[in-house]
Design a protein around this motif. Structure first.
Motif, PDB file in Angstrom:
ATOM      1  N   VAL A 187       0.862  -1.171   0.000  1.00  0.00           N
ATOM      2  CA  VAL A 187       0.000   0.000   0.000  1.00  0.00           C
ATOM      3  C   VAL A 187       0.899   1.221   0.000  1.00  0.00           C
ATOM      4  CG1 VAL A 187      -1.748   1.327   1.248  1.00  0.00           C
ATOM      5  CG2 VAL A 187      -1.828  -1.176   1.279  1.00  0.00           C
ATOM      6  N   ASN A 188       0.719   2.099  -0.958  1.00  0.00           N
ATOM      7  CA  ASN A 188       1.527   3.311  -1.010  1.00  0.00           C
ATOM      8  C   ASN A 188       1.267   4.135   0.248  1.00  0.00           C
ATOM      9  OD1 ASN A 188       2.598   5.959  -1.705  1.00  0.00           O
ATOM     10  ND2 ASN A 188       2.642   5.236  -3.820  1.00  0.00           N
ATOM     11  N   SER A 189       2.320   4.553   0.913  1.00  0.00           N
ATOM     12  CA  SER A 189       2.184   5.290   2.173  1.00  0.00           C
ATOM     13  C   SER A 189       1.394   6.586   2.008  1.00  0.00           C
ATOM     14  CB  SER A 189       3.573   5.607   2.750  1.00  0.00           C
ATOM     15  OG  SER A 189       4.272   4.423   3.063  1.00  0.00           O
ATOM     16  N   PHE A 190       1.375   7.124   0.793  1.00  0.00           N
ATOM     17  CA  PHE A 190       0.622   8.352   0.524  1.00  0.00           C
ATOM     18  C   PHE A 190      -0.380   8.117  -0.601  1.00  0.00           C
ATOM     19  CE2 PHE A 190       4.314   9.865   2.788  1.00  0.00           C
ATOM     20  CZ  PHE A 190       3.799  10.862   3.599  1.00  0.00           C
ATOM     21  N   ALA A 191      -0.987   6.954  -0.586  1.00  0.00           N
ATOM     22  CA  ALA A 191      -1.910   6.563  -1.659  1.00  0.00           C
ATOM     23  C   ALA A 191      -3.016   7.596  -1.853  1.00  0.00           C
ATOM     24  CB  ALA A 191      -2.540   5.207  -1.345  1.00  0.00           C
ATOM     25  N   GLY A 192      -3.306   7.860  -3.121  1.00  0.00           N
ATOM     26  CA  GLY A 192      -4.435   8.703  -3.470  1.00  0.00           C
ATOM     27  C   GLY A 192      -4.210  10.192  -3.334  1.00  0.00           C
ATOM     28  N   ARG A 193      -3.024  10.610  -2.895  1.00  0.00           N
ATOM     29  CA  ARG A 193      -2.776  12.048  -2.751  1.00  0.00           C
ATOM     30  C   ARG A 193      -2.680  12.701  -4.124  1.00  0.00           C
ATOM     31  NH1 ARG A 193      -0.799  13.224   2.452  1.00  0.00           N
ATOM     32  NH2 ARG A 193      -1.626  11.596   3.843  1.00  0.00           N
ATOM     33  N   THR A 194      -3.136  13.927  -4.207  1.00  0.00           N
ATOM     34  CA  THR A 194      -3.023  14.680  -5.445  1.00  0.00           C
ATOM     35  C   THR A 194      -1.599  15.203  -5.602  1.00  0.00           C
ATOM     36  OG1 THR A 194      -3.588  16.812  -4.465  1.00  0.00           O
ATOM     37  CG2 THR A 194      -5.425  15.408  -5.211  1.00  0.00           C
ATOM     38  N   THR A 195      -1.273  15.651  -6.797  1.00  0.00           N
ATOM     39  CA  THR A 195       0.053  16.207  -7.044  1.00  0.00           C
ATOM     40  C   THR A 195       0.303  17.412  -6.150  1.00  0.00           C
ATOM     41  OG1 THR A 195      -0.055  15.467  -9.337  1.00  0.00           O
ATOM     42  CG2 THR A 195       1.567  17.156  -8.826  1.00  0.00           C
ATOM     43  N   ALA A 196      -0.697  18.256  -5.985  1.00  0.00           N
ATOM     44  CA  ALA A 196      -0.545  19.433  -5.127  1.00  0.00           C
ATOM     45  C   ALA A 196      -0.290  19.021  -3.683  1.00  0.00           C
ATOM     46  CB  ALA A 196      -1.791  20.310  -5.226  1.00  0.00           C
ATOM     47  N   GLU A 197      -0.985  18.011  -3.217  1.00  0.00           N
ATOM     48  CA  GLU A 197      -0.785  17.534  -1.842  1.00  0.00           C
ATOM     49  C   GLU A 197       0.602  16.941  -1.669  1.00  0.00           C
ATOM     50  OE1 GLU A 197      -5.410  16.359  -0.721  1.00  0.00           O
ATOM     51  OE2 GLU A 197      -4.103  14.890  -1.677  1.00  0.00           O
ATOM     52  N   LEU A 198       1.062  16.194  -2.636  1.00  0.00           N
ATOM     53  CA  LEU A 198       2.391  15.593  -2.555  1.00  0.00           C
ATOM     54  C   LEU A 198       3.477  16.669  -2.510  1.00  0.00           C
ATOM     55  CD1 LEU A 198       1.913  12.700  -5.143  1.00  0.00           C
ATOM     56  CD2 LEU A 198       2.075  12.456  -2.658  1.00  0.00           C
ATOM     57  N   ALA A 199       3.259  17.761  -3.227  1.00  0.00           N
ATOM     58  CA  ALA A 199       4.250  18.829  -3.266  1.00  0.00           C
ATOM     59  C   ALA A 199       4.397  19.519  -1.917  1.00  0.00           C
ATOM     60  CB  ALA A 199       3.865  19.860  -4.327  1.00  0.00           C
ATOM     61  N   GLU A 200       3.377  19.432  -1.086  1.00  0.00           N
ATOM     62  CA  GLU A 200       3.388  20.125   0.203  1.00  0.00           C
ATOM     63  C   GLU A 200       3.795  19.226   1.364  1.00  0.00           C
ATOM     64  OE1 GLU A 200       3.031  23.352   0.603  1.00  0.00           O
ATOM     65  OE2 GLU A 200       2.822  23.535  -1.573  1.00  0.00           O
ATOM     66  N   ILE A 201       4.134  17.982   1.096  1.00  0.00           N
ATOM     67  CA  ILE A 201       4.533  17.080   2.182  1.00  0.00           C
ATOM     68  C   ILE A 201       5.739  17.663   2.919  1.00  0.00           C
ATOM     69  CG2 ILE A 201       5.611  14.846   2.665  1.00  0.00           C
ATOM     70  CD1 ILE A 201       3.797  13.642   0.535  1.00  0.00           C
ATOM     71  N   ASN A 202       5.645  17.685   4.267  1.00  0.00           N
ATOM     72  CA  ASN A 202       6.742  18.216   5.068  1.00  0.00           C
ATOM     73  C   ASN A 202       7.411  17.098   5.869  1.00  0.00           C
ATOM     74  OD1 ASN A 202       4.984  17.701   7.219  1.00  0.00           O
ATOM     75  ND2 ASN A 202       4.274  19.826   7.295  1.00  0.00           N
ATOM     76  N   ALA A 203       8.422  17.473   6.633  1.00  0.00           N
ATOM     77  CA  ALA A 203       9.183  16.474   7.383  1.00  0.00           C
ATOM     78  C   ALA A 203       8.309  15.770   8.416  1.00  0.00           C
ATOM     79  CB  ALA A 203      10.381  17.138   8.061  1.00  0.00           C
ATOM     80  N   GLU A 204       7.373  16.501   9.001  1.00  0.00           N
ATOM     81  CA  GLU A 204       6.496  15.894   9.993  1.00  0.00           C
ATOM     82  C   GLU A 204       5.622  14.812   9.366  1.00  0.00           C
ATOM     83  OE1 GLU A 204       6.937  19.142   9.600  1.00  0.00           O
ATOM     84  OE2 GLU A 204       8.092  19.539  11.433  1.00  0.00           O
ATOM     85  N   ALA A 205       5.107  15.093   8.166  1.00  0.00           N
ATOM     86  CA  ALA A 205       4.271  14.111   7.478  1.00  0.00           C
ATOM     87  C   ALA A 205       5.072  12.865   7.125  1.00  0.00           C
ATOM     88  CB  ALA A 205       3.656  14.725   6.221  1.00  0.00           C
ATOM     89  N   LEU A 206       6.312  13.057   6.690  1.00  0.00           N
ATOM     90  CA  LEU A 206       7.156  11.905   6.381  1.00  0.00           C
ATOM     91  C   LEU A 206       7.483  11.123   7.643  1.00  0.00           C
ATOM     92  CD1 LEU A 206       9.749  13.066   3.682  1.00  0.00           C
ATOM     93  CD2 LEU A 206       7.875  11.446   3.422  1.00  0.00           C
TER      94      LEU A 206
END
Length: 378
Positions: free
Chosen positions: A290-309
């Motif tokens: 299962v992708n750890s960030f499954a279903g996220r949009t491109t805009a959402e992926l661009a905003e991923i921060n260190a806390e989210a990771l």
């Protein structure tokens, strides 16, 4: 892609003829992927790929010319197999690698796609051997319209609909038609970069999967009368992925994080680019994950921060390689040290992929590499 890397997509990709510096390449790739959703994640809200029935085996028959097909709402008629093809860039290698896989690279007069690394090492040299036609790309890493016309192609192929946008210095499909030149967009990307695309094409772009790569192979096989070769490739890919699926079916699903450190410019926080949605989720799912960030949009992926990771569930780290100089082990160890809370960090569990993770003929390699790393190599 890289159009998802278009492959943006992502299908995969800017180390091109007369390429600029690596930083410039990454910046251009980042802009293309973020605005175009390379492999088609834009607008996706699903948390997992849709379950679909297995497609019928691909069959082959000689092409009967004249051949008429529909492409992005346009009717294209081929009186014979094209022999002077120009491949636009679009931050992709899906098309040039598909031509090589089908054994029709001799039909290419000028290719502007390349990547530098491949999960099939033999492809690097084979792609490099394809003629470039002396192309010099513009600031948008596309082929200027004047160069297109000067080469006198009989078919121009773009990995995404936006590749025929005159706003980036490209020639339009209407201009090509007026010049008597056929134009073609990789089918899954008809809704990528064209705001006037039909709702069906826009939805198709959002939901692309491994079958999107197969569709490209089968249609190229039809256009160039190499349908048996295309059918064999597609059936082989499906069979291999099915074997892997059966092997991991009863195993607990692993949380898989896919990052491309060399594409950090795609992340507004300077972190490794996270790849999820569309084809990326499909490949991971077929590998028993299962992708750890499954279903996220491109805009959402661009905003991923260190806390989210840091808070993400990661049983397996997949390091995407963008340049030949990148070393997967060093990149993985760096991330493990930065995010020690991951289960993958505790177990030092990682693998790497490059072009097989994008639109193109190598998706079975990505599925196998991830499945082997997540569940063990039988």
């Amino acid at each position: 892609m890289p159009g998802n890397f278009r492959a943006p997509p992502l299908d995969h990709f800017v180390v091109t003829t007369n390429s600029p510096t690596r930083r410039g390449a990454v910046l251009t790739l980042a802009g293309a992927l973020l605005s175009l959703s390379a492999c088609g994640t834009a607008g996706s809200t699903a948390n997992a790929p849709k379950e679909t029935s297995a497609p019928a085996p691909a069959t082959a028959a000689p092409t009967a010319y004249p051949l008429t097909i529909e492409n992005c709402g346009r009717k294209l008629t081929f009186d014979k197999a094209p022999s002077r093809v120009l491949l636009l860039n679009g931050t992709s290698v899906a098309e040039v690698e598909s031509f090589v896989a089908l054994g029709i690279q001799d039909r290419i007069t000028a290719n502007s796609q390349s990547y530098g690394v491949s999960d099939d090492p033999s492809l690097v040299a084979k792609v490099k051997a394809v003629p470039t036609g002396g192309l010099t790309l513009n600031d948008n890493f596309e082929v200027p319209r004047e160069q297109v016309l000067a080469l006198k192609p009989d078919l121009v192929i773009s990995t995404w609909a936006g590749g025929f946008d005159d706003k980036i210095g490209s020639i339009t499909r209407d201009q090509l038609t007026q010049a008597g030149i056929a134009s073609y967009v990789t089918p899954v990307n008809c809704g990528n970069g064209d705001p006037t695309a039909s709702p069906a094409d826009q939805q198709k772009f959002k939901e692309q999967s491994v079958e999107s790569s197969n569709e490209l192979l089968l249609q190229l096989g039809q256009i160039f009368d190499v349908q048996q070769r295309a059918a064999d490739l597609v059936n082989g890919t499906r069979a291999e992925i099915d074997r892997i699926g059966q092997r991991v079916a009863d195993q607990p699903k692993k949380n898989v994080l896919v990052v491309y450190p060399g594409m950090a410019m795609m992340n507004s926080n300077g972190l490794p680019a996270v790849f999820a949605g569309g084809m990326y989720d499909d490949i991971v799912a077929r590998a028993g994950g299962v992708n750890s960030f499954a279903g996220r949009t491109t805009a959402e992926l661009a905003e991923i921060n260190a806390e989210a990771l840091a808070s993400a569930k990661v049983d397996l780290l997949v390091v995407g390689l963008f340049q030949e100089s990148e070393k997967a082990d060093a990149l993985a160890q760096e991330l493990f040290a930065k995010f020690p809370q991951w289960e993958a960090s505790k177990n030092k569990k990682y693998t790497s992929v490059s072009d097989s993770f994008y639109l193109g003929p190598l998706n079975a390699l990505a599925v196998k590499k991830i499945a082997d790393a997540a569940h063990g190599n039988p």
